[in-house]
Design a protein around this motif. Structure first.
Motif, PDB file in Angstrom:
ATOM      1  N   ASP A 265       0.780  -1.232   0.000  1.00 38.39           N
ATOM      2  CA  ASP A 265       0.000   0.000   0.000  1.00 38.39           C
ATOM      3  C   ASP A 265       0.817   1.292   0.000  1.00 38.39           C
ATOM      4  OD1 ASP A 265      -2.231  -1.624   0.140  1.00 38.39           O
ATOM      5  OD2 ASP A 265      -2.477  -1.403   2.294  1.00 38.39           O
ATOM      6  N   GLY A 266       2.091   1.233  -0.250  1.00 40.75           N
ATOM      7  CA  GLY A 266       2.890   2.454  -0.164  1.00 40.75           C
ATOM      8  C   GLY A 266       2.500   3.492  -1.200  1.00 40.75           C
ATOM      9  N   PHE A 267       2.655   4.792  -0.841  1.00 37.61           N
ATOM     10  CA  PHE A 267       2.334   5.860  -1.788  1.00 37.61           C
ATOM     11  C   PHE A 267       3.547   6.747  -1.996  1.00 37.61           C
ATOM     12  CE2 PHE A 267       0.928   7.409   2.396  1.00 37.61           C
ATOM     13  CZ  PHE A 267       1.585   8.623   2.484  1.00 37.61           C
ATOM     14  N   GLY A 268       3.449   7.630  -3.000  1.00 32.62           N
ATOM     15  CA  GLY A 268       4.547   8.539  -3.316  1.00 32.62           C
ATOM     16  C   GLY A 268       4.860   8.520  -4.795  1.00 32.62           C
ATOM     17  N   THR A 269       6.121   8.739  -5.125  1.00 36.52           N
ATOM     18  CA  THR A 269       6.556   8.683  -6.517  1.00 36.52           C
ATOM     19  C   THR A 269       6.647   7.225  -6.969  1.00 36.52           C
ATOM     20  OG1 THR A 269       8.898   8.533  -5.962  1.00 36.52           O
ATOM     21  CG2 THR A 269       7.954  10.754  -6.126  1.00 36.52           C
ATOM     22  N   GLN A 272       9.538   5.554  -5.189  1.00 38.08           N
ATOM     23  CA  GLN A 272       9.266   5.259  -3.780  1.00 38.08           C
ATOM     24  C   GLN A 272       8.335   4.060  -3.640  1.00 38.08           C
ATOM     25  OE1 GLN A 272       7.788   9.184  -2.831  1.00 38.08           O
ATOM     26  NE2 GLN A 272       9.641   9.717  -1.666  1.00 38.08           N
ATOM     27  N   LYS A 273       7.330   3.999  -4.493  1.00 42.35           N
ATOM     28  CA  LYS A 273       6.370   2.897  -4.426  1.00 42.35           C
ATOM     29  C   LYS A 273       7.046   1.574  -4.756  1.00 42.35           C
ATOM     30  CE  LYS A 273       2.176   3.562  -6.039  1.00 42.35           C
ATOM     31  NZ  LYS A 273       1.296   3.586  -4.867  1.00 42.35           N
ATOM     32  N   LEU A 274       7.928   1.588  -5.745  1.00 41.24           N
ATOM     33  CA  LEU A 274       8.607   0.343  -6.112  1.00 41.24           C
ATOM     34  C   LEU A 274       9.610  -0.080  -5.050  1.00 41.24           C
ATOM     35  CD1 LEU A 274       9.105   0.904  -9.948  1.00 41.24           C
ATOM     36  CD2 LEU A 274       7.514  -0.657  -8.825  1.00 41.24           C
ATOM     37  N   ASP A 275      10.259   0.889  -4.400  1.00 39.51           N
ATOM     38  CA  ASP A 275      11.162   0.544  -3.301  1.00 39.51           C
ATOM     39  C   ASP A 275      10.391  -0.161  -2.188  1.00 39.51           C
ATOM     40  OD1 ASP A 275      13.340   1.611  -4.599  1.00 39.51           O
ATOM     41  OD2 ASP A 275      13.325   3.516  -3.495  1.00 39.51           O
ATOM     42  N   THR A 276       9.225   0.371  -1.847  1.00 35.15           N
ATOM     43  CA  THR A 276       8.391  -0.256  -0.819  1.00 35.15           C
ATOM     44  C   THR A 276       7.969  -1.650  -1.251  1.00 35.15           C
ATOM     45  OG1 THR A 276       7.550   1.893  -0.077  1.00 35.15           O
ATOM     46  CG2 THR A 276       6.232  -0.048   0.480  1.00 35.15           C
ATOM     47  N   TYR A 277       7.548  -1.760  -2.491  1.00 34.98           N
ATOM     48  CA  TYR A 277       7.074  -3.046  -3.007  1.00 34.98           C
ATOM     49  C   TYR A 277       8.165  -4.107  -2.912  1.00 34.98           C
ATOM     50  CZ  TYR A 277       4.920  -6.335  -6.314  1.00 34.98           C
ATOM     51  OH  TYR A 277       4.381  -7.450  -6.903  1.00 34.98           O
ATOM     52  N   HIS A 278       9.345  -3.782  -3.372  1.00 32.89           N
ATOM     53  CA  HIS A 278      10.423  -4.776  -3.393  1.00 32.89           C
ATOM     54  C   HIS A 278      10.926  -5.108  -1.985  1.00 32.89           C
ATOM     55  CE1 HIS A 278      11.015  -3.347  -7.740  1.00 32.89           C
ATOM     56  NE2 HIS A 278      10.457  -4.537  -7.761  1.00 32.89           N
ATOM     57  N   ALA A 279      10.786  -4.171  -1.059  1.00 27.69           N
ATOM     58  CA  ALA A 279      11.205  -4.440   0.316  1.00 27.69           C
ATOM     59  C   ALA A 279      10.234  -5.364   1.035  1.00 27.69           C
ATOM     60  CB  ALA A 279      11.334  -3.129   1.085  1.00 27.69           C
ATOM     61  N   ALA A 287      -0.004 -14.263  -3.757  1.00 27.65           N
ATOM     62  CA  ALA A 287      -0.130 -13.503  -4.988  1.00 27.65           C
ATOM     63  C   ALA A 287       0.028 -12.032  -4.602  1.00 27.65           C
ATOM     64  CB  ALA A 287      -1.493 -13.743  -5.633  1.00 27.65           C
ATOM     65  N   MET A 288       0.390 -11.180  -5.564  1.00 28.27           N
ATOM     66  CA  MET A 288       0.777  -9.826  -5.207  1.00 28.27           C
ATOM     67  C   MET A 288      -0.263  -8.799  -5.628  1.00 28.27           C
ATOM     68  SD  MET A 288       3.456 -10.365  -3.565  1.00 28.27           S
ATOM     69  CE  MET A 288       3.563  -8.623  -3.194  1.00 28.27           C
ATOM     70  N   GLY A 289      -0.452  -7.802  -4.716  1.00 26.90           N
ATOM     71  CA  GLY A 289      -1.336  -6.674  -4.976  1.00 26.90           C
ATOM     72  C   GLY A 289      -0.587  -5.361  -4.844  1.00 26.90           C
ATOM     73  N   PHE A 290      -1.186  -4.294  -5.391  1.00 31.42           N
ATOM     74  CA  PHE A 290      -0.520  -2.992  -5.473  1.00 31.42           C
ATOM     75  C   PHE A 290      -1.593  -1.912  -5.432  1.00 31.42           C
ATOM     76  CE2 PHE A 290       1.995   0.294  -7.815  1.00 31.42           C
ATOM     77  CZ  PHE A 290       3.204   0.208  -7.127  1.00 31.42           C
ATOM     78  N   LYS A 291      -1.337  -0.836  -4.682  1.00 32.18           N
ATOM     79  CA  LYS A 291      -2.336   0.227  -4.573  1.00 32.18           C
ATOM     80  C   LYS A 291      -1.901   1.464  -5.337  1.00 32.18           C
ATOM     81  CE  LYS A 291      -5.037   0.559  -1.115  1.00 32.18           C
ATOM     82  NZ  LYS A 291      -5.635   0.710   0.243  1.00 32.18           N
ATOM     83  N   LEU A 292      -2.877   2.106  -5.985  1.00 33.45           N
ATOM     84  CA  LEU A 292      -2.676   3.381  -6.662  1.00 33.45           C
ATOM     85  C   LEU A 292      -3.567   4.422  -5.987  1.00 33.45           C
ATOM     86  CD1 LEU A 292      -2.695   2.152 -10.371  1.00 33.45           C
ATOM     87  CD2 LEU A 292      -0.699   2.711  -8.969  1.00 33.45           C
ATOM     88  N   PHE A 293      -2.962   5.550  -5.581  1.00 32.22           N
ATOM     89  CA  PHE A 293      -3.678   6.599  -4.869  1.00 32.22           C
ATOM     90  C   PHE A 293      -3.976   7.759  -5.817  1.00 32.22           C
ATOM     91  CE2 PHE A 293      -1.534   4.289  -1.530  1.00 32.22           C
ATOM     92  CZ  PHE A 293      -2.404   4.340  -0.446  1.00 32.22           C
ATOM     93  N   TYR A 294      -5.233   8.178  -5.846  1.00 34.24           N
ATOM     94  CA  TYR A 294      -5.598   9.316  -6.680  1.00 34.24           C
ATOM     95  C   TYR A 294      -4.968  10.615  -6.161  1.00 34.24           C
ATOM     96  CZ  TYR A 294      -9.016   6.777  -9.518  1.00 34.24           C
ATOM     97  OH  TYR A 294      -9.619   5.917 -10.409  1.00 34.24           O
ATOM     98  N   ASP A 295      -4.882  10.763  -4.850  1.00 30.67           N
ATOM     99  CA  ASP A 295      -4.410  12.025  -4.285  1.00 30.67           C
ATOM    100  C   ASP A 295      -2.966  11.966  -3.789  1.00 30.67           C
ATOM    101  OD1 ASP A 295      -6.915  13.190  -4.733  1.00 30.67           O
ATOM    102  OD2 ASP A 295      -7.689  12.464  -2.813  1.00 30.67           O
TER     103      ASP A 295
END
Length: 319
Positions: A265-269, A272-279, A287-295
Motif C-alpha cells: 500500500d505504499g504511496f509517493g513517486t 518510492q512505491k517500487l522501493d516499498t514493493y520490493h522491500a 499472490a501480489m497486490g498494489f495500490k494506486l492513490f488518486y491524491d
C-alpha cells in the motif's frame, strides 16, 4: 438317425440353447462377447473373480474448480467505505456509479487473453481515534450499507472484499461478525495490520502490526467457511507497507479454498512505491497486490508501468 447326424443335431441344439441363454428379454438378442466366451470356457468349479462395484467420482469442490484470480488476468478494485469519500473512492457515489467508473479505470489493464475482473473493497470495520463503548478503537458500519454492496456486487458481476480495521481487537473476532456476508460466494476478506494496535496504543498514532499466528487463525476460520459451505475460492488479503507490520511472515500458512494475496500500500513517486514493493513483497507466500492513490501518489503509475512490475501484480486497487 446315424451317428454323424445325431452328433450334428446335438451340436445345433446346444448352440440354440447357448444363444437363448444370452438373449436380453425385451431388448432382443445381443452378440456373444469375449467376456461371455471366457466365462463359458471356464470350468464349472473354477473361482470367478467378481469385479468391484463402480465407484462414482466425488464432485469437485467449488473452491478447487472456481478460482478467484482470472487465468493470466488481474483484479482491479475500488477501495473505500459506504457513504463517505473520506476513506477512498468507492464511497464517493452509489455502487452502480462506482462500478461504471471502476470499469473505465480497469480498461487500460486488460490485455488479449488477460482479462480483468472488477472488485469492490469495502471497509466494514473502521479504526477510530477514540476507544468507543467497547474500548477497541474500532466500529462496524451498518449492516444495511454492507448488504447494499453485497447485493450490488452480485448483480453487477463484481467481487466484494470486506476490509477490517480492528483497533485493539483480534482480526478473527471481528471477521466472525461478518460471517453472514462472507458466506456469499462472491465475498472475500481483507485484514489491515496498520490499524491493528496493542494495549496502550491508538490507531493513527502508531503503525500497527499483527503476528502470523493471528493471521493463520483468521485464515483457518475462513477456509472452514469455504469448505463447509462448498463455496468458490475466496480472496484473503493482507495489507502491508512495512516489513514490521506482519511479524514472522514466513510462518503464514496456505489454506484450502483461499487465495492469499499481499497488498502493498505504499504511496509517493513511482520510485518510492517500487522501493516499498520490493522491500515488502513475499511472492513465495502470496499472490501480489498494489495500490494506486488518486491524491497521495506523485505522477501516478499507469497500467503499462504496473504490468512491468516484478514480481507480477495480480490485484490493483484505487484509493
Amino acid at each position: 438317425m446315424s451317428g454323424p447326424h445325431r452328433l450334428a443335431a446335438v451340436l445345433i441344439l446346444g448352440l440354440a440353447l447357448l444363444l437363448a441363454a444370452f438373449a436380453d428379454p425385451g431388448h432382443g438378442s445381443r452378440d456373444v462377447t469375449d467376456d461371455d466366451r471366457a466365462s463359458i470356457a471356464a470350468p464349472v468349479d473354477a473361482e470367478v473373480a467378481v469385479p468391484d462395484a463402480p465407484t462414482l467420482p466425488s464432485s469437485t469442490p467449488r473452491w478447487r474448480s472456481q478460482r478467484v484470480l482470472p487465468e493470466r488476468g488481474m483484479l482491479i478494485a475500488y477501495y473505500g467505505t459506504a457513504g463517505s469519500g473520506s476513506l477512498g473512492v468507492l464511497g464517493e457515489s452509489s455502487p452502480k456509479k462506482a462500478f461504471r467508473r471502476l470499469q473505465r479505470a480497469a480498461a487500460p489493464f486488460e490485455r488479449p487473453g488477460r482479462p480483468v475482473r472488477p472488485v469492490f473493497e469495502l471497509i466494514v470495520s473502521v479504526a477510530d481515534a477514540r476507544p468507543g463503548k467497547d474500548g477497541d478503537f474500532s466500529h462496524d458500519i451498518r449492516k444495511a450499507g454492507v448488504r447494499r454492496y453485497v447485493d450490488a456486487a452480485r448483480e453487477l458481476g463484481a467481487l466484494l472484499v470486506l476490509d477490517i480495521q480492528t483497533g485493539r481487537t483480534d482480526f478473527l473476532k471481528v471477521a466472525r461478525r461478518w460471517s453472514w456476508a462472507l458466506e456469499q460466494p462472491h465475498v472475500g476478506l481483507a485484514i489491515d495490520p496498520e490499524w491493528r494496535v496493542r494495549r496502550g496504543q491508538r490507531p493513527g498514532q502508531v503503525i500497527g502490526s499483527v503476528r502470523a499466528g493471528e493471521v493463520n487463525r483468521t485464515s483457518a476460520w475462513l477456509s472452514r467457511l469455504v469448505v463447509e459451505h462448498d463455496l468458490p475460492e475466496k480472496l484473503f488479503v493482507v495489507h502491508q507497507f512495512r516489513t514490521s507490520m506482519v511479524r514472522h511472515i514466513g510462518r503464514i500458512k496456505q489454506r484450502d479454498g483461499l487465495q492469499l494475496l499481499q497488498h502493498v500500500d505504499g504511496f509517493g513517486t513511482p520510485g518510492q512505491k517500487l522501493d516499498t514493493y520490493h522491500a515488502v513483497a513475499r511472492p513465495d507466500i502470496f499472490a501480489m497486490g498494489f495500490k494506486l492513490f488518486y491524491d497521495e501518489d506523485v505522477h501516478r503509475m499507469g497500467a503499462k508501468a504496473v504490468h512491468r512490475i516484478r514480481p507480477r501484480v495480480r490485484f490493483v486497487s484505487f484509493q
